[in-house]
Design a protein around this motif. Sequence first.
Motif, PDB file in Angstrom:
ATOM      1  N   PHE A  36       0.865  -1.012  -0.094  1.00 34.38           N
ATOM      2  CA  PHE A  36       0.097  -0.005  -0.046  1.00 34.38           C
ATOM      3  C   PHE A  36       0.854   1.413  -0.086  1.00 34.38           C
ATOM      4  N   GLU A  37       2.269   1.107   0.193  1.00 32.98           N
ATOM      5  CA  GLU A  37       2.949   2.297   0.007  1.00 32.98           C
ATOM      6  C   GLU A  37       2.934   3.053   1.275  1.00 32.98           C
ATOM      7  N   VAL A  38       2.548   2.529   2.287  1.00 32.25           N
ATOM      8  CA  VAL A  38       2.624   3.192   3.567  1.00 32.25           C
ATOM      9  C   VAL A  38       3.729   2.787   4.679  1.00 32.25           C
ATOM     10  N   SER A  39       3.696   3.391   5.750  1.00 35.14           N
ATOM     11  CA  SER A  39       4.858   2.966   6.743  1.00 35.14           C
ATOM     12  C   SER A  39       4.101   1.892   7.421  1.00 35.14           C
ATOM     13  N   ARG A  40       5.028   1.127   8.475  1.00 39.26           N
ATOM     14  CA  ARG A  40       4.376   0.088   8.946  1.00 39.26           C
ATOM     15  C   ARG A  40       3.577   0.582  10.161  1.00 39.26           C
ATOM     16  N   LEU A  41       3.737   1.696  10.733  1.00 44.03           N
ATOM     17  CA  LEU A  41       2.831   2.240  11.472  1.00 44.03           C
ATOM     18  C   LEU A  41       1.562   2.287  11.065  1.00 44.03           C
ATOM     19  N   THR A  42       1.356   2.838  10.197  1.00 45.52           N
ATOM     20  CA  THR A  42       0.171   3.079   9.352  1.00 45.52           C
ATOM     21  C   THR A  42      -0.606   1.688   9.220  1.00 45.52           C
ATOM     22  N   VAL A  43       0.113   0.640   8.768  1.00 43.74           N
ATOM     23  CA  VAL A  43      -0.468  -0.756   8.704  1.00 43.74           C
ATOM     24  C   VAL A  43      -0.859  -1.265  10.152  1.00 43.74           C
ATOM     25  N   ARG A  44       0.012  -1.054  11.035  1.00 42.00           N
ATOM     26  CA  ARG A  44      -0.407  -1.517  12.375  1.00 42.00           C
ATOM     27  C   ARG A  44      -1.686  -0.906  12.924  1.00 42.00           C
ATOM     28  N   GLU A  45      -1.866   0.534  12.569  1.00 42.05           N
ATOM     29  CA  GLU A  45      -3.000   1.165  13.242  1.00 42.05           C
ATOM     30  C   GLU A  45      -4.351   0.413  12.381  1.00 42.05           C
ATOM     31  N   ALA A  46      -4.211   0.168  11.079  1.00 41.44           N
ATOM     32  CA  ALA A  46      -5.345  -0.597  10.307  1.00 41.44           C
ATOM     33  C   ALA A  46      -5.390  -2.012  10.858  1.00 41.44           C
ATOM     34  N   VAL A  47      -4.654  -2.486  11.072  1.00 44.94           N
ATOM     35  CA  VAL A  47      -4.656  -3.837  11.840  1.00 44.94           C
ATOM     36  C   VAL A  47      -5.369  -3.708  13.042  1.00 44.94           C
ATOM     37  N   LYS A  48      -4.965  -2.863  13.936  1.00 45.85           N
ATOM     38  CA  LYS A  48      -5.599  -2.690  15.016  1.00 45.85           C
ATOM     39  C   LYS A  48      -7.063  -2.658  15.085  1.00 45.85           C
ATOM     40  N   MET A  49      -7.363  -1.700  13.994  1.00 47.46           N
ATOM     41  CA  MET A  49      -8.994  -1.552  13.738  1.00 47.46           C
ATOM     42  C   MET A  49      -9.641  -2.697  13.705  1.00 47.46           C
ATOM     43  N   LEU A  50      -8.948  -3.822  12.980  1.00 47.86           N
ATOM     44  CA  LEU A  50      -9.761  -4.812  12.624  1.00 47.86           C
ATOM     45  C   LEU A  50      -9.664  -6.083  13.850  1.00 47.86           C
ATOM     46  N   VAL A  51      -8.560  -5.757  14.612  1.00 49.03           N
ATOM     47  CA  VAL A  51      -8.560  -6.436  15.836  1.00 49.03           C
ATOM     48  C   VAL A  51      -9.896  -5.666  16.712  1.00 49.03           C
ATOM     49  N   GLY A  52      -9.936  -4.655  16.609  1.00 52.99           N
ATOM     50  CA  GLY A  52     -11.062  -3.943  17.464  1.00 52.99           C
ATOM     51  C   GLY A  52     -12.425  -4.757  16.889  1.00 52.99           C
ATOM     52  N   ARG A  53     -12.591  -4.647  15.824  1.00 48.54           N
ATOM     53  CA  ARG A  53     -13.551  -5.407  15.037  1.00 48.54           C
ATOM     54  C   ARG A  53     -13.950  -6.867  15.371  1.00 48.54           C
ATOM     55  N   GLY A  54     -12.820  -7.410  15.837  1.00 50.76           N
ATOM     56  CA  GLY A  54     -12.830  -8.793  15.886  1.00 50.76           C
ATOM     57  C   GLY A  54     -12.557  -9.521  14.682  1.00 50.76           C
ATOM     58  N   LEU A  55     -12.117  -9.075  13.856  1.00 50.91           N
ATOM     59  CA  LEU A  55     -11.813  -9.893  12.409  1.00 50.91           C
ATOM     60  C   LEU A  55     -10.378 -10.591  12.438  1.00 50.91           C
ATOM     61  N   LEU A  56      -9.627 -10.122  13.231  1.00 55.75           N
ATOM     62  CA  LEU A  56      -7.999 -10.736  13.439  1.00 55.75           C
ATOM     63  C   LEU A  56      -7.676 -10.850  14.737  1.00 55.75           C
ATOM     64  N   HIS A  57      -6.833 -11.752  14.811  1.00 52.46           N
ATOM     65  CA  HIS A  57      -6.299 -12.028  16.183  1.00 52.46           C
ATOM     66  C   HIS A  57      -4.630 -11.949  15.803  1.00 52.46           C
ATOM     67  N   ILE A  58      -4.017 -11.175  16.731  1.00 46.53           N
ATOM     68  CA  ILE A  58      -2.405 -11.043  16.541  1.00 46.53           C
ATOM     69  C   ILE A  58      -1.818 -11.370  17.855  1.00 46.53           C
ATOM     70  N   GLY A  59      -0.916 -12.079  17.519  1.00 49.59           N
ATOM     71  CA  GLY A  59       0.225 -12.685  18.689  1.00 49.59           C
ATOM     72  C   GLY A  59       1.604 -12.132  18.083  1.00 49.59           C
ATOM     73  N   ARG A  60       2.207 -11.866  19.272  1.00 54.48           N
ATOM     74  CA  ARG A  60       3.533 -11.496  19.089  1.00 54.48           C
ATOM     75  C   ARG A  60       4.664 -12.392  18.325  1.00 54.48           C
ATOM     76  N   GLY A  61       5.364 -11.839  17.458  1.00 57.48           N
ATOM     77  CA  GLY A  61       6.169 -12.940  16.655  1.00 57.48           C
ATOM     78  C   GLY A  61       5.468 -13.496  15.629  1.00 57.48           C
ATOM     79  N   ARG A  62       4.303 -13.833  15.490  1.00 59.65           N
ATOM     80  CA  ARG A  62       3.730 -14.387  14.456  1.00 59.65           C
ATOM     81  C   ARG A  62       2.626 -13.449  13.542  1.00 59.65           C
ATOM     82  N   ARG A  63       2.360 -13.702  12.337  1.00 59.38           N
ATOM     83  CA  ARG A  63       1.428 -12.829  11.706  1.00 59.38           C
ATOM     84  C   ARG A  63       0.259 -12.998  12.159  1.00 59.38           C
ATOM     85  N   ALA A  64      -0.606 -12.126  11.968  1.00 60.65           N
ATOM     86  CA  ALA A  64      -2.064 -11.783  12.379  1.00 60.65           C
ATOM     87  C   ALA A  64      -2.774 -13.090  11.735  1.00 60.65           C
TER      88      ALA A  64
END
Lengths: 253, 253
Positions: A47-75
């Motif tokens: 998407f040509e954005v920084s990793r931070l931006t991706v993290r924020e997007a992912v966090k939104m999906l986590v908030g929606r309950g669509l993703l689960h993330i664990g340290r060290g492995r991909r969501a």
Amino acid sequence: MARSEADRGEYPLTAAERVANELTETILGTLAPGAQIPSEADIAARFEVSRLTVREAVKMLVGRGLLHIGRGRRAIVREPDSSVFAALLVAIVRNDPKGLFDLIELRMAMESLSSGLAAKRASRAGVQAIDAAMRDMRKSAAEAADGANPEAEARFHESDLQFHEAVAMASGNRVIAFIFEAMAKPLRESFVMSRRGQTLRGAGRSETLEAHQAVLDAIRTGNQRAAVDAMRAHLKSTELDIRSHLASGVAAA
Amino acid sequence: MARSEADRGEYPLTAAERVANELTETILGTLAPGAQIPSEADIAARFEVSRLTVREAVKMLVGRGLLHIGRGRRAIVREPDSSVFAALLVAIVRNDPKGLFDLIELRMAMESLSSGLAAKRASRAGVQAIDAAMRDMRKSAAEAADGANPEAEARFHESDLQFHEAVAMASGNRVIAFIFEAMAKPLRESFVMSRRGQTLRGAGRSETLEAHQAVLDAIRTGNQRAAVDAMRAHLKSTELDIRSHLASGVAAA
DNA sequence: CCGCCAAACATATCTGACAGGTGCGAGCAA
DNA sequence: TTGCTCGCACCTGTCAGATATGTTTGGCGG
């Protein structure tokens, strides 16, 4: 009047929102629960954005309950989680003075429905789950009967809730089961709040057991109408208890 | 020892999750919709984390629909947003082959319920909203009747949906209205998908109008049982249409 | 073939920086 | 005095780079 969300359309979406929306499309469209999404770095590159931006997007999906993330492995993509909806219900209930009553009203209607559906098409395993909850109820009722035993009392209510959840599951309707599960949290929350110090009378317990048994029997024999009626009767009789509990709880608060 | 994903709760919460949880408590406990939360910097200072961590926590709450953020101003608490739940429903429906049927099943039960409740306690404004939708239906039906008019056809279906949503609102039960609103999205989505090229027969339209009018009349006169029956009859008659639409849609896909 | 370990990989979080939108108050004009 | 505008302080959006720590995996020795 148009949708209230229209006020966001006036502004261009932020980068994080854009990524979140596209990710949502990808997830819902092509990824099954359990699948892994690309790493943050890969998404950032795509998407040509920084990793931070991706993290924020992912966090939104986590908030929606669509993703689960664990340290060290991909969501990983997650099956819809009722706890997210539960949080929404809690918010509704707390915002509205009569929200809890609304919740109970719907809950009761859904109970009758799921009871009837369970009678129509419950699997063997489904009936067994209901039966297991029924046995738990009997056991803790027996232990609670011979004296003040708050622990058994608590277990009684817990298995009571499990009975109803098992019925919802047995309905075979995943949407119903999902909503049902979510409703449990705000209900439990308000019950412990409003039931402080109070205990059900012994007579109430044996009546409750009988009512549940009637529901179970109807479901087991596949008698749809009887299942609906039994559940409705049971709910009717507990409705007053619940309302008085709530009223006293609200008054005390 | 294989760690199943069930034990994720045993891991210590990440800083972002901790902040998100505490923020949620604060919001649900002491902040009314419309209120502003402290600035990111303030929150960061209070929890002794970096602003980035706070941003991630806030983004989770945004994903849950509890907050609304705009550039340059602090995030404001938001009334629970049904679109979040709608996304969950979409996920459920897409994951499960019969998910859509489950959704329709529940929807129909809730329609009868809300119709009855609306008859019992609809406000004047509530009835007016239903009446407005009814008039829209009539108008677009008239325009659609005299020839192939896809636009009027679309408006007819739209006002049909609005009629049902107005009934849900008029039930006075916010939980029902909330769920109802959320269900509209996946339903609409699948209908446009499955209704490609198909149009309701004219006879179907006039029958539909009559059925809706019957519901409206019952609600207006406060006849609860009639309202439930009228809605149930209406749904029963459309059920077959919907199922055949869906079946053909699924088969085509 | 099995088990162990290090390197590669991935996320968690921090610091520091800069761009751009918002809102409020100071100062200027009528 | 009143009203309007302009600038500045505040706040969020986004980036780059760095460190810490958990996960996975391939290779190496037994």
